[in-house]
Design an enzyme around this catalytic site. Structure first.
Site, PDB file in Angstrom:
ATOM      1  N   ASP A 110       8.101   6.509  -3.002  1.00  0.00           N
ATOM      2  CA  ASP A 110       8.243   5.091  -3.824  1.00  0.00           C
ATOM      3  C   ASP A 110       9.001   5.655  -5.089  1.00  0.00           C
ATOM      4  O   ASP A 110       8.185   6.386  -5.224  1.00  0.00           O
ATOM      5  CB  ASP A 110       7.646   4.183  -4.079  1.00  0.00           C
ATOM      6  CG  ASP A 110       7.835   3.110  -4.282  1.00  0.00           C
ATOM      7  OD1 ASP A 110       8.275   2.385  -4.340  1.00  0.00           O
ATOM      8  OD2 ASP A 110       6.910   2.872  -6.061  1.00  0.00           O
ATOM      9  N   HIS A 150      14.087  -4.117  -9.911  1.00  0.00           N
ATOM     10  CA  HIS A 150      12.513  -3.635  -9.878  1.00  0.00           C
ATOM     11  C   HIS A 150      11.651  -5.076 -10.627  1.00  0.00           C
ATOM     12  O   HIS A 150      10.568  -5.297 -10.550  1.00  0.00           O
ATOM     13  CB  HIS A 150      12.732  -2.947 -11.046  1.00  0.00           C
ATOM     14  CG  HIS A 150      11.036  -1.995 -11.509  1.00  0.00           C
ATOM     15  ND1 HIS A 150      11.205  -0.489 -11.345  1.00  0.00           N
ATOM     16  CD2 HIS A 150      10.088  -2.388 -10.926  1.00  0.00           C
ATOM     17  CE1 HIS A 150      10.284  -0.593 -11.072  1.00  0.00           C
ATOM     18  NE2 HIS A 150       9.105  -1.258 -11.773  1.00  0.00           N
ATOM     19  N   LYS A 158      14.448   2.043  -7.079  1.00  0.00           N
ATOM     20  CA  LYS A 158      15.384   0.418  -7.498  1.00  0.00           C
ATOM     21  C   LYS A 158      15.497   0.136  -9.637  1.00  0.00           C
ATOM     22  O   LYS A 158      15.790   1.597  -9.756  1.00  0.00           O
ATOM     23  CB  LYS A 158      12.992   0.035  -8.198  1.00  0.00           C
ATOM     24  CG  LYS A 158      12.336   0.043  -7.796  1.00  0.00           C
ATOM     25  CD  LYS A 158      10.414  -0.098  -7.744  1.00  0.00           C
ATOM     26  CE  LYS A 158       9.507   0.430  -6.715  1.00  0.00           C
ATOM     27  NZ  LYS A 158       9.399   1.381  -7.656  1.00  0.00           N
ATOM     28  N   TYR A 162      11.047   5.644 -13.792  1.00  0.00           N
ATOM     29  CA  TYR A 162      10.158   6.165 -13.237  1.00  0.00           C
ATOM     30  C   TYR A 162      10.693   8.633 -14.054  1.00  0.00           C
ATOM     31  O   TYR A 162       9.906   9.064 -13.881  1.00  0.00           O
ATOM     32  CB  TYR A 162       9.127   6.751 -12.080  1.00  0.00           C
ATOM     33  CG  TYR A 162       9.136   5.491 -11.288  1.00  0.00           C
ATOM     34  CD1 TYR A 162       8.467   4.849 -12.374  1.00  0.00           C
ATOM     35  CD2 TYR A 162       8.605   5.268  -9.884  1.00  0.00           C
ATOM     36  CE1 TYR A 162       7.900   3.410 -11.640  1.00  0.00           C
ATOM     37  CE2 TYR A 162       7.853   4.531  -9.276  1.00  0.00           C
ATOM     38  CZ  TYR A 162       7.503   3.714 -10.819  1.00  0.00           C
ATOM     39  OH  TYR A 162       7.646   1.732  -9.680  1.00  0.00           O
TER      40      TYR A 162
HETATM   41  N1  LIG Z   1       7.203  -2.254  -8.364  1.00  0.00           N
HETATM   42  C1  LIG Z   1       6.513  -2.022  -9.779  1.00  0.00           C
HETATM   43  O1  LIG Z   1       6.191  -2.750 -10.601  1.00  0.00           O
HETATM   44  C2  LIG Z   1       5.506  -0.741 -10.001  1.00  0.00           C
HETATM   45  C3  LIG Z   1       4.089  -1.126 -10.943  1.00  0.00           C
HETATM   46  C4  LIG Z   1       3.651  -0.642 -10.742  1.00  0.00           C
HETATM   47  C5  LIG Z   1       3.497   0.807  -9.563  1.00  0.00           C
HETATM   48  N2  LIG Z   1       4.041   1.001  -8.233  1.00  0.00           N
HETATM   49  C6  LIG Z   1       3.907   1.931  -7.817  1.00  0.00           C
HETATM   50  O2  LIG Z   1       3.145   1.957  -7.347  1.00  0.00           O
HETATM   51  C7  LIG Z   1       2.343   3.658  -7.466  1.00  0.00           C
HETATM   52  C8  LIG Z   1       1.023   2.936  -7.436  1.00  0.00           C
HETATM   53  O3  LIG Z   1       0.686   2.015  -8.451  1.00  0.00           O
HETATM   54  P1  LIG Z   1      -0.364   3.138  -9.586  1.00  0.00           P
HETATM   55  O4  LIG Z   1       0.525   4.055  -9.772  1.00  0.00           O
HETATM   56  O5  LIG Z   1      -0.741   2.192 -10.747  1.00  0.00           O
HETATM   57  O6  LIG Z   1      -1.923   2.982  -8.782  1.00  0.00           O
HETATM   58  P2  LIG Z   1      -3.084   3.693  -7.851  1.00  0.00           P
HETATM   59  O7  LIG Z   1      -2.053   3.747  -6.731  1.00  0.00           O
HETATM   60  O8  LIG Z   1      -3.764   2.412  -7.745  1.00  0.00           O
HETATM   61  O9  LIG Z   1      -3.740   4.799  -8.729  1.00  0.00           O
HETATM   62  C9  LIG Z   1      -3.193   6.031  -8.705  1.00  0.00           C
HETATM   63  C10 LIG Z   1      -4.445   6.335  -9.703  1.00  0.00           C
HETATM   64  O10 LIG Z   1      -5.405   6.668  -8.898  1.00  0.00           O
HETATM   65  C11 LIG Z   1      -5.645   8.374  -9.272  1.00  0.00           C
HETATM   66  N3  LIG Z   1      -6.192   8.796  -7.247  1.00  0.00           N
HETATM   67  C12 LIG Z   1      -5.521   8.563  -6.424  1.00  0.00           C
HETATM   68  N4  LIG Z   1      -5.658   8.945  -5.403  1.00  0.00           N
HETATM   69  C13 LIG Z   1      -7.095   9.290  -5.408  1.00  0.00           C
HETATM   70  C14 LIG Z   1      -8.073   9.273  -4.626  1.00  0.00           C
HETATM   71  N5  LIG Z   1      -8.544   9.173  -3.669  1.00  0.00           N
HETATM   72  N6  LIG Z   1      -9.216   8.993  -5.925  1.00  0.00           N
HETATM   73  C15 LIG Z   1      -9.835   9.161  -6.701  1.00  0.00           C
HETATM   74  N7  LIG Z   1      -8.043   8.795  -7.476  1.00  0.00           N
HETATM   75  C16 LIG Z   1      -7.526   8.261  -7.029  1.00  0.00           C
HETATM   76  C17 LIG Z   1      -3.969   9.205  -9.667  1.00  0.00           C
HETATM   77  O11 LIG Z   1      -4.810  10.290  -9.436  1.00  0.00           O
HETATM   78  P3  LIG Z   1      -4.393  11.866  -9.375  1.00  0.00           P
HETATM   79  O12 LIG Z   1      -2.849  11.632  -9.178  1.00  0.00           O
HETATM   80  O13 LIG Z   1      -4.838  12.355 -10.235  1.00  0.00           O
HETATM   81  O14 LIG Z   1      -5.055  11.908  -7.852  1.00  0.00           O
HETATM   82  C18 LIG Z   1      -4.443   8.330 -10.293  1.00  0.00           C
HETATM   83  O15 LIG Z   1      -4.856   8.311 -11.871  1.00  0.00           O
HETATM   84  C19 LIG Z   1       3.096   3.431  -7.964  1.00  0.00           C
HETATM   85  O16 LIG Z   1       2.664   5.140  -8.472  1.00  0.00           O
HETATM   86  C20 LIG Z   1       4.453   3.625  -7.740  1.00  0.00           C
HETATM   87  O17 LIG Z   1       5.192   4.381  -7.127  1.00  0.00           O
HETATM   88  C21 LIG Z   1       5.054  -0.304  -8.792  1.00  0.00           C
END
Ligand SMILES: NC(=O)c1ccc[n+]([C@@H]2O[C@H](COP(=O)([O-])OP(=O)(O)OC[C@H]3O[C@@H](n4cnc5c(N)ncnc54)[C@H](OP(=O)(O)O)[C@@H]3O)[C@@H](O)[C@H]2O)c1
Length: 311
Positions: free
Chosen positions: A67, A134, A101, A72
């Site tokens: 994704d 988006h 997106k 990004y």
């Molecule tokens: N459509 C939208 O508007 C929108 C908005 C926000 C996000 N997104 C998408 O959704 C994805 C995920 O959301 P997000 O990045 O906000 O949050 P997330 O995936 O819930 O959390 C990511 C964080 O958790 C850490 N992490 C990952 N696996 C872990 C584990 N097993 N143990 C401990 N820590 C862990 C990562 O660090 P490390 O990398 O150091 O492991 C990072 O700091 C985004 O990357 C993006 O692709 C879309």
């Protein structure tokens, strides 16, 4: 002796390949199939630089769905990673599922196809599998609100699909009213709505409304407040050491993070955990060998505080 050594090397290699279970797929309302877990890629400038290597680790671990988004600023690095895994013979392009997106400042109908072509050039691909609006809110380049109806934007999305630049089209951050209005006024229905869902923001009405319409929900920020969110001081529960989640984790021999990702899959949503760390990437997809009970899903739903990381 040499033959024995060779045989054991081949066996070790085969075992490593077999350990990674490829994520299964579900069918969308347009007949295309989408993997039930995606790799999130939104992160820091350092994360952008790590993205090429991350794609290889992710594919080796079993991810088939990546994704990204034009905002990004990592499409180029992801494209290089895709080239690497395809050239190494780890996976065929057609077995990958790439989502990107359209950013808010390209909402005019005639801007959509050129914006997607730019993303494709960055990714060095002929097509993506899924293209999302988006956000329903159009802006100018400086971020101030622009007056463009997302129904106009959707016409451009339908054109992009008709041209074969994307296999499926969908939306992100659309609420119930916006989804309904889009459904009532479109030829091609959105296949996906990507929204924030996790234990502190369970979004039950919005998730079930999408699912009743046959729209697949992708769940972003799936860890909620189990992981550190720098910008939020008063993070709500559950945290990584929550006793209720720990009990489930010990029952299934998993971590609390894996329990939360499985909870999202068992609600029929597609979690998008982001990591650029090889071990955490593997851990986050090691959730395909167990299922939570309906009671456990209900227990996790009770954490809901309507508190989002972004919303
Ligand atoms: N459509 C939208 O508007 C929108 C908005 C926000 C996000 N997104 C998408 O959704 C994805 C995920 O959301 P997000 O990045 O906000 O949050 P997330 O995936 O819930 O959390 C990511 C964080 O958790 C850490 N992490 C990952 N696996 C872990 C584990 N097993 N143990 C401990 N820590 C862990 C990562 O660090 P490390 O990398 O150091 O492991 C990072 O700091 C985004 O990357 C993006 O692709 C879309």
């Amino acid at each position: 002796m040499l033959v024995l050594l060779l045989v054991s090397v081949i066996l070790v290699c085969c075992c490593q390949v077999l350990v990674a279970v490829e994520a299964p797929r579900i069918e969308m309302n347009d007949g295309n199939k989408i993997p039930i877990i995606a790799l999130g890629t939104y992160g820091s400038a350092q994360d952008v630089q790590r993205m090429r290597q991350t794609v290889t680790w992710a594919v080796e671990a079993g991810y088939r769905h990546i994704d990204t988004a034009s905002i990004y600023k990592n499409e180029e690095q992801i494209g290089q990673g895709i080239k690497d895994v395809v050239n190494k013979g780890l996976v065929k392009r057609e077995n990958l599922f790439i989502t990107t997106k359209l950013w808010n400042d390209r909402h005019d109908r005639e801007q959509v196809v050129p914006a997607l072509k730019e993303s494709l050039a960055n990714l060095d691909l002929d097509y993506v599998d899924l293209y999302l609006i988006h956000s329903p809110n159009a802006t100018y380049e400086d971020g101030t609100p622009a007056n463009v109806d997302y129904l106009e934007t959707w016409r451009g999305m339908e054109e992009a699909k008709a041209l074969g630049l994307t296999k499926s089209i969908g939306v992100s951050n659309f609420n119930v009213e916006q989804v309904n209005r889009l459904f009532a006024n479109s030829k091609v229905k959105p296949a996906v709505n990507q929204i924030e869902v996790h234990p502190s923001l369970t979004q039950e009405p919005l998730v079930s409304h999408n699912q009743k319409l046959g729209v697949v929900v992708m769940a972003y920020s799936p860890f909620g407040f189990l992981v550190n969110r720098d910008n939020i001081a008063d993070a709500p529960p559950p945290k990584v050491d929550d006793p209720t989640l720990l009990k489930m984790a010990s029952k299934y021999g998993k971590t609390t993070g894996q329990i939360v990702l499985r909870y999202l899959i068992d609600r029929g949503t597609i979690p998008i955990p982001k990591s650029t760390n090889k071990n955490r990437l593997q851990q986050n997809i090691d959730i395909l060998d167990f299922e939570l009970t309906p009671e456990e899903i209900h227990t996790i739903n009770k954490f809901n505080m309507n508190r989002g990381v972004f919303n």
